[in-house]
Motif scaffolding. Structure first.
Motif, mmCIF file in Angstrom:
data_model
loop_
_atom_site.group_PDB
_atom_site.id
_atom_site.type_symbol
_atom_site.label_atom_id
_atom_site.label_comp_id
_atom_site.label_asym_id
_atom_site.label_seq_id
_atom_site.Cartn_x
_atom_site.Cartn_y
_atom_site.Cartn_z
ATOM 1 N N THR A 47 0.837 -1.198 0.000
ATOM 2 C CA THR A 47 0.000 0.000 0.000
ATOM 3 C C THR A 47 0.870 1.245 0.000
ATOM 4 O OG1 THR A 47 -1.770 -1.173 1.140
ATOM 5 C CG2 THR A 47 -1.805 1.241 1.265
ATOM 6 N N LEU A 48 1.880 1.261 0.826
ATOM 7 C CA LEU A 48 2.813 2.387 0.899
ATOM 8 C C LEU A 48 3.548 2.571 -0.424
ATOM 9 C CD1 LEU A 48 4.277 4.419 2.941
ATOM 10 C CD2 LEU A 48 6.067 2.684 2.930
ATOM 11 N N LEU A 49 4.074 1.485 -0.994
ATOM 12 C CA LEU A 49 4.805 1.573 -2.263
ATOM 13 C C LEU A 49 3.917 2.112 -3.383
ATOM 14 C CD1 LEU A 49 6.810 -1.774 -2.238
ATOM 15 C CD2 LEU A 49 7.741 0.539 -2.012
ATOM 16 N N ALA A 50 2.730 1.558 -3.512
ATOM 17 C CA ALA A 50 1.828 1.957 -4.589
ATOM 18 C C ALA A 50 1.425 3.433 -4.473
ATOM 19 C CB ALA A 50 0.593 1.065 -4.593
ATOM 20 N N GLU A 51 1.271 3.925 -3.250
ATOM 21 C CA GLU A 51 0.890 5.323 -3.044
ATOM 22 C C GLU A 51 2.038 6.285 -3.319
ATOM 23 O OE1 GLU A 51 -0.494 5.461 0.985
ATOM 24 O OE2 GLU A 51 -2.461 4.642 0.470
ATOM 25 N N ARG A 52 3.273 5.868 -3.050
ATOM 26 C CA ARG A 52 4.406 6.800 -3.092
ATOM 27 C C ARG A 52 5.382 6.598 -4.247
ATOM 28 N NH1 ARG A 52 6.149 7.164 3.253
ATOM 29 N NH2 ARG A 52 4.102 7.713 4.054
ATOM 30 N N ILE A 53 5.126 5.674 -5.160
ATOM 31 C CA ILE A 53 6.102 5.389 -6.211
ATOM 32 C C ILE A 53 6.230 6.527 -7.228
ATOM 33 C CG2 ILE A 53 4.532 4.104 -7.732
ATOM 34 C CD1 ILE A 53 8.256 3.351 -6.994
ATOM 35 N N ARG A 54 5.233 7.351 -7.355
ATOM 36 C CA ARG A 54 5.225 8.513 -8.262
ATOM 37 C C ARG A 54 5.517 8.089 -9.690
ATOM 38 N NH1 ARG A 54 8.692 12.253 -4.425
ATOM 39 N NH2 ARG A 54 7.212 12.455 -2.716
ATOM 40 N N ASN A 55 6.607 8.631 -10.287
ATOM 41 C CA ASN A 55 6.943 8.345 -11.686
ATOM 42 C C ASN A 55 7.816 7.107 -11.855
ATOM 43 O OD1 ASN A 55 5.530 10.601 -12.549
ATOM 44 N ND2 ASN A 55 7.304 11.921 -12.294
ATOM 45 N N GLY A 56 8.092 6.401 -10.771
ATOM 46 C CA GLY A 56 8.918 5.200 -10.843
ATOM 47 C C GLY A 56 8.078 3.958 -11.055
ATOM 48 N N GLN A 57 8.685 2.826 -10.766
ATOM 49 C CA GLN A 57 8.000 1.540 -10.876
ATOM 50 C C GLN A 57 8.318 0.701 -9.647
ATOM 51 O OE1 GLN A 57 8.754 -0.560 -14.556
ATOM 52 N NE2 GLN A 57 9.213 1.370 -15.570
ATOM 53 N N ALA A 58 7.324 -0.059 -9.198
ATOM 54 C CA ALA A 58 7.504 -0.982 -8.085
ATOM 55 C C ALA A 58 6.953 -2.338 -8.499
ATOM 56 C CB ALA A 58 6.783 -0.480 -6.840
ATOM 57 N N ILE A 59 7.711 -3.383 -8.207
ATOM 58 C CA ILE A 59 7.296 -4.755 -8.492
ATOM 59 C C ILE A 59 7.506 -5.567 -7.221
ATOM 60 C CG2 ILE A 59 7.722 -6.817 -9.881
ATOM 61 C CD1 ILE A 59 9.217 -3.758 -11.222
ATOM 62 N N ASP A 78 4.475 3.308 -16.757
ATOM 63 C CA ASP A 78 4.995 2.442 -17.820
ATOM 64 C C ASP A 78 5.377 1.057 -17.315
ATOM 65 O OD1 ASP A 78 4.776 4.559 -19.635
ATOM 66 O OD2 ASP A 78 6.722 5.341 -19.019
ATOM 67 N N ARG A 79 4.533 0.474 -16.493
ATOM 68 C CA ARG A 79 4.873 -0.805 -15.882
ATOM 69 C C ARG A 79 4.337 -1.976 -16.683
ATOM 70 N NH1 ARG A 79 0.406 1.034 -12.790
ATOM 71 N NH2 ARG A 79 -1.216 -0.550 -12.615
ATOM 72 N N MET A 91 3.734 -11.720 -17.902
ATOM 73 C CA MET A 91 3.816 -10.274 -17.783
ATOM 74 C C MET A 91 3.529 -9.626 -19.128
ATOM 75 S SD MET A 91 4.329 -9.935 -14.621
ATOM 76 C CE MET A 91 4.652 -8.196 -14.468
ATOM 77 N N ALA A 92 2.572 -8.694 -19.134
ATOM 78 C CA ALA A 92 2.192 -7.966 -20.342
ATOM 79 C C ALA A 92 2.932 -6.640 -20.367
ATOM 80 C CB ALA A 92 0.689 -7.738 -20.362
ATOM 81 N N ARG A 93 3.600 -6.373 -21.466
ATOM 82 C CA ARG A 93 4.317 -5.106 -21.629
ATOM 83 C C ARG A 93 3.326 -3.986 -21.916
ATOM 84 N NH1 ARG A 93 9.499 -6.497 -25.424
ATOM 85 N NH2 ARG A 93 10.238 -8.251 -24.197
ATOM 86 N N PRO A 94 3.658 -2.764 -21.479
ATOM 87 C CA PRO A 94 2.759 -1.651 -21.800
ATOM 88 C C PRO A 94 2.812 -1.345 -23.293
ATOM 89 C CG PRO A 94 4.722 -0.848 -20.696
ATOM 90 C CD PRO A 94 4.799 -2.350 -20.693
ATOM 91 N N ARG A 95 1.690 -0.951 -23.832
ATOM 92 C CA ARG A 95 1.656 -0.556 -25.249
ATOM 93 C C ARG A 95 2.133 0.882 -25.368
ATOM 94 N NH1 ARG A 95 -3.403 -3.233 -28.250
ATOM 95 N NH2 ARG A 95 -3.065 -5.324 -27.460
ATOM 96 N N PRO A 96 2.851 1.189 -26.451
ATOM 97 C CA PRO A 96 3.267 2.583 -26.653
ATOM 98 C C PRO A 96 2.043 3.490 -26.800
ATOM 99 C CG PRO A 96 4.287 1.116 -28.279
ATOM 100 C CD PRO A 96 3.311 0.301 -27.485
ATOM 101 N N ALA A 97 2.163 4.713 -26.314
ATOM 102 C CA ALA A 97 1.053 5.656 -26.381
ATOM 103 C C ALA A 97 0.694 5.980 -27.829
ATOM 104 C CB ALA A 97 1.403 6.929 -25.629
ATOM 105 N N VAL A 98 1.688 6.147 -28.663
ATOM 106 C CA VAL A 98 1.466 6.444 -30.074
ATOM 107 C C VAL A 98 2.064 5.295 -30.870
ATOM 108 C CG1 VAL A 98 1.946 8.041 -31.956
ATOM 109 C CG2 VAL A 98 1.604 8.901 -29.637
ATOM 110 N N SER A 99 1.229 4.565 -31.570
ATOM 111 C CA SER A 99 1.752 3.438 -32.337
ATOM 112 C C SER A 99 2.302 3.927 -33.665
ATOM 113 C CB SER A 99 0.672 2.378 -32.555
ATOM 114 O OG SER A 99 -0.388 2.947 -33.284
ATOM 115 N N GLN A 100 3.456 3.430 -33.985
ATOM 116 C CA GLN A 100 4.111 3.762 -35.243
ATOM 117 C C GLN A 100 3.851 2.652 -36.236
ATOM 118 O OE1 GLN A 100 5.859 6.554 -35.899
ATOM 119 N NE2 GLN A 100 5.342 7.331 -33.875
ATOM 120 N N PRO A 101 3.495 2.981 -37.457
ATOM 121 C CA PRO A 101 3.317 1.912 -38.438
ATOM 122 C C PRO A 101 4.643 1.208 -38.691
ATOM 123 C CG PRO A 101 3.221 4.070 -39.484
ATOM 124 C CD PRO A 101 3.307 4.300 -38.002
ATOM 125 N N TRP A 102 4.557 -0.068 -38.928
ATOM 126 C CA TRP A 102 5.759 -0.839 -39.183
ATOM 127 C C TRP A 102 6.316 -0.457 -40.540
ATOM 128 C CZ3 TRP A 102 7.318 -4.391 -42.877
ATOM 129 C CH2 TRP A 102 8.495 -5.073 -42.588
#
Length: 107
Positions: A47-59, A78-79, A91-102
């Motif tokens: 609970t503490l980690l999830a509330e305070r991680i801000r722009n980082g990542q916690a696993i 971006d977790r 584990m599912a990777r996050p999708r890019p916000a803007v998809s670029q055509p291949w």
């Protein structure tokens, strides 16, 4: 109540969080914590980690009564997120916000 080994990984976390985790875990490498806290402590820490991680990542990888014997919690920006696939945690990777055509590379 399971008290097996728990692993916490912090990426770009505020310094206060890292210091707080050293009360319950050993820092095996920068940002990687290993310990055996009980379920109540793990839940409160999460609970503490999830509330305070801000722009980082916690696993948090913790013991669980699953086929694999563990479960994963994630929080932050971006977790990767745990996804159940026929009873296995993948584990599912996050999708890019803007998809670029291949595009094929040209030389």
């Amino acid at each position: 109540m399971s008290t097996g080994t728990t692993v916490v990984i912090l990426i770009s976390a505020p310094p206060g969080l890292r210091g707080h985790l050293t009360r319950w875990f050993v820092e095996a490498a920068p940002g990687i914590y290993v310990g055996t806290p009980n379920t109540r402590i793990r839940d409160r820490l999460w609970t503490l980690l999830a509330e305070r991680i801000r722009n980082g990542q916690a696993i948090m990888i913790e013991p669980a009564p699953t086929e694999q014997g563990w479960s994963v919690r994630t929080a932050g920006q971006d977790r990767w997120t745990p996804a159940d696939f026929d009873g296995l945690t993948l584990m599912a990777r996050p999708r890019p916000a803007v998809s670029q055509p291949w595009r094929a590379e040209t030389k």
